[in-house]
Design an enzyme around this catalytic site. Structure first.
Site, PDB file in Angstrom:
ATOM      1  N   GLU A 260       0.842  -1.198   0.000  1.00  0.00           N
ATOM      2  CA  GLU A 260       0.000   0.000   0.000  1.00  0.00           C
ATOM      3  C   GLU A 260       0.875   1.244   0.000  1.00  0.00           C
ATOM      4  O   GLU A 260       1.950   1.235   0.616  1.00  0.00           O
ATOM      5  CB  GLU A 260      -0.926  -0.001   1.222  1.00  0.00           C
ATOM      6  N   HIS A 278      -8.249   1.287   1.516  1.00  0.00           N
ATOM      7  CA  HIS A 278      -8.071   1.197   2.979  1.00  0.00           C
ATOM      8  C   HIS A 278      -8.981   2.209   3.694  1.00  0.00           C
ATOM      9  O   HIS A 278      -8.531   3.063   4.451  1.00  0.00           O
ATOM     10  CB  HIS A 278      -6.608   1.436   3.362  1.00  0.00           C
ATOM     11  N   LEU A 279     -10.277   2.028   3.455  1.00  0.00           N
ATOM     12  CA  LEU A 279     -11.276   2.958   3.997  1.00  0.00           C
ATOM     13  C   LEU A 279     -11.928   2.446   5.278  1.00  0.00           C
ATOM     14  O   LEU A 279     -12.847   3.084   5.790  1.00  0.00           O
ATOM     15  CB  LEU A 279     -12.379   3.204   2.950  1.00  0.00           C
ATOM     16  N   GLY A 280     -11.469   1.320   5.796  1.00  0.00           N
ATOM     17  CA  GLY A 280     -12.138   0.712   6.952  1.00  0.00           C
ATOM     18  C   GLY A 280     -12.384   1.675   8.088  1.00  0.00           C
ATOM     19  O   GLY A 280     -13.435   1.651   8.719  1.00  0.00           O
ATOM     20  N   ALA A 281     -11.405   2.540   8.359  1.00  0.00           N
ATOM     21  CA  ALA A 281     -11.528   3.477   9.492  1.00  0.00           C
ATOM     22  C   ALA A 281     -11.889   4.882   9.038  1.00  0.00           C
ATOM     23  O   ALA A 281     -11.851   5.815   9.839  1.00  0.00           O
ATOM     24  CB  ALA A 281     -10.224   3.509  10.269  1.00  0.00           C
TER      25      ALA A 281
END
Length: 525
Positions: A260, A278-281
């Site tokens: 990443e 990487h949008l989880g948070a």
């Protein structure tokens, strides 16, 4: 005043909380590793997100660093073994973005089930391909959770609300916890064979790396849909592409990748593949939550000694810290005493608590004993690196808690095993605050342990104390306090003297040659 560097972009609430708690803070983001090395030596704390890589080189330059706080869950950007060796606490915020990440996993499951990205793209292109996008219902389908911790349990709860059946593989999941969650605990092969959807919620470790390998992906149910919002590296990406191309895997959605930022990947453009960066948070609420939590945790540690969500030492709340402080001081002195006397001969150590001490969190007491004991090997040892250092030296550490009432309202005993047998020291607190030695190798001795001291084992005989006092006086050494204990009259006696100046080796040999002396050792506390 403690000083903290925020090296990654973080919600302004973090800096505000630091200042309100009496911590000086600088917000300096976007620095290269070399630039960070040049400035990190000025700081007691480092607050990061995922961009800053806390390497061995950075830790080596961080001479004053006491704590690294990660605003988020994953700490694969922190060299935890190097931080532990340097005595630096590493914290994360495991709960701040749990709901957000779980909701993202559920969203990707819906997107896979109904092929939403492709349907959107087709419709906005002016097509009306109603028959092309035939999805599946999630109701009554089986969801396989790989990892059933904070995030996994939330995903399970949401999936049960959707009337899905949930099976979970997690070596740390107890049958009782599985029952409370409403899931079925299974082995990995069972999960792979039964799941219509699979979501991953584990950290990336040597045990979980490529847990969905080519071999395990081949064991999955045909048409399975896979979601990973946890960590890149949990899935063999090349094998995943093969499974998608062959049609064995019905769809996959990745929010995380091995490398990443993922600017390119063989998976990009593969049919039935969805990706997000990487949008989880990445919700407003989560960003505020993790920033607030990391600032509160780091400030508690730097100001009050509280340790929350640490990955390399026991937790100690800010409320517990003041109450435990005198007990930890006692424990460290006892560990230091027996460490200086027995040193390399120690094979194992047992820490026993009774009375008031038995009602407290024992882990910090154990950590303090090990810190004192290990100080004979390193002058930079503390509660963070003491346990790894003890493990490195092969020491077996045991904790014992007694409910019994003894002669003292509180007692801490440290027993070590050597080739010569077991040796123990014990102590209590006077006035609930002042550490005091009460027993040494089976002999009752009441003594303060502080400054320079002299430990002597001798035969209990008339005239010895006078000869010792004369010898020290002629050498210009002034005795501060004098503590004496013995087993029986005329038997073996123990002397602990506090002296105003350290006793040098030539004088130790002179004392050792006095009649009746068996052992002499200079101590420092």
């Amino acid at each position: 005043m403690p000083k903290v560097l925020i090296s990654d972009k973080m919600d302004p609430q973090a800096a505000k909380i630091f200042r309100e708690r009496g911590v000086e803070v600088d917000e300096i983001t976007g620095k290269t590793p070399e630039e960070l090395i040049a400035i990190i030596g000025d700081y007691d704390g480092l607050a990061i997100r995922s961009s800053t890589k806390v390497t061995r080189a950075i830790l080596a330059a961080a001479k004053n660093l006491k704590v690294v706080g990660r605003a988020g869950i994953g700490v694969d950007n922190v060299d935890i073994p190097a931080a532990s060796a340097a005595g630096v606490v590493v914290m994360n915020t495991p709960f701040g973005n749990s709901i957000t990440t779980a909701e993202h996993a559920i969203a990707l499951m819906f997107a896979l089930a109904r092929d939403l990205p492709e349907a959107d793209k087709s419709t906005q292109a002016g097509k009306w391909e109603k028959n092309r996008f035939m999805g599946v219902e999630m109701t009554s389908k089986t969801l396989g959770l790989i990892g059933a911790g904070n995030i996994g349990s939330i995903v399970a709860d949401r999936a049960l609300g959707l009337k899905m059946k949930v099976v979970a593989y997690d070596p740390f999941l107890t049958p009782e916890r599985a029952k409370d969650m409403g899931v079925e605990k299974v082995e990995l092969d069972q999960l792979l064979a039964r799941a219509d959807f699979i979501t991953l919620h584990t950290p990336l470790t040597d045990q979980t790396r490529n847990i969905l390998s080519a071999e395990n992906l081949a064991k999955t149910k045909k048409g399975v849909r896979i979601v990973n919002c946890a960590r890149g590296g949990l899935i063999d990406e090349a094998a995943l592409k093969t499974g998608l191309d062959s049609g064995h895997i019905g769809g996959a959605a990745l929010d995380v990748f091995v490398t990443e930022p993922a600017k390119e990947s063989p998976l990009f453009g593969t049919p039935n593949f969805i990706s997000t960066p990487h949008l989880g948070a990445s919700t407003t609420e989560a960003q505020v939550n993790v920033a607030i939590q990391v600032a509160e945790q780091m400030a508690d540690f730097l100001v009050a000694g509280g340790v929350t969500n640490a990955l390399n030492m026991p937790s100690l709340s800010a409320e517990e810290a003041p109450k435990l402080k005198p007990y930890m001081a006692l424990a460290e002195k006892l560990g230091s005493l027996i460490g200086q006397l027995e040193g390399d001969a120690i094979k194992s150590v047992a820490i026993e608590v009774e009375g008031a001490a038995a009602e407290l969190n024992q882990k910090p007491i154990t950590g303090a004993v090990l810190a004192g004991l290990m100080r004979v090997y390193s002058d930079t040892v503390n509660m963070v690196n003491a346990a790894p250092l003890a493990k490195e030296r092969g020491l077996d550490v045991r904790e014992v808690r007694h409910d019994r009432e003894g002669d003292y309202h509180t007692l801490v005993r440290v027993t070590v095993k050597t080739d010569a047998g077991e040796r123990s020291v014990a102590g209590t607190l006077f006035g609930n605050a002042s550490p005091r030695l009460t027993e040494m190798f089976g002999i009752k001795v009441e003594a303060d342990l502080s400054g320079a001291m002299l430990y002597i084992v001798n035969e209990d005989a008339p005239g010895f104390i006078g000869r010792l006092g004369t010898t020290l006086g002629e050498a210009g050494v002034n005795i501060g306090t004098f503590h004496l204990g013995r087993r029986d009259a005329g038997g073996e006696a123990v002397l602990l003297l506090s002296v105003d100046t350290a006793v040098e080796e030539p004088l130790l040999w002179t004392v050792c040659r006095l009649p009746g002396v068996k052992t002499v050792k200079a101590l420092t506390f």
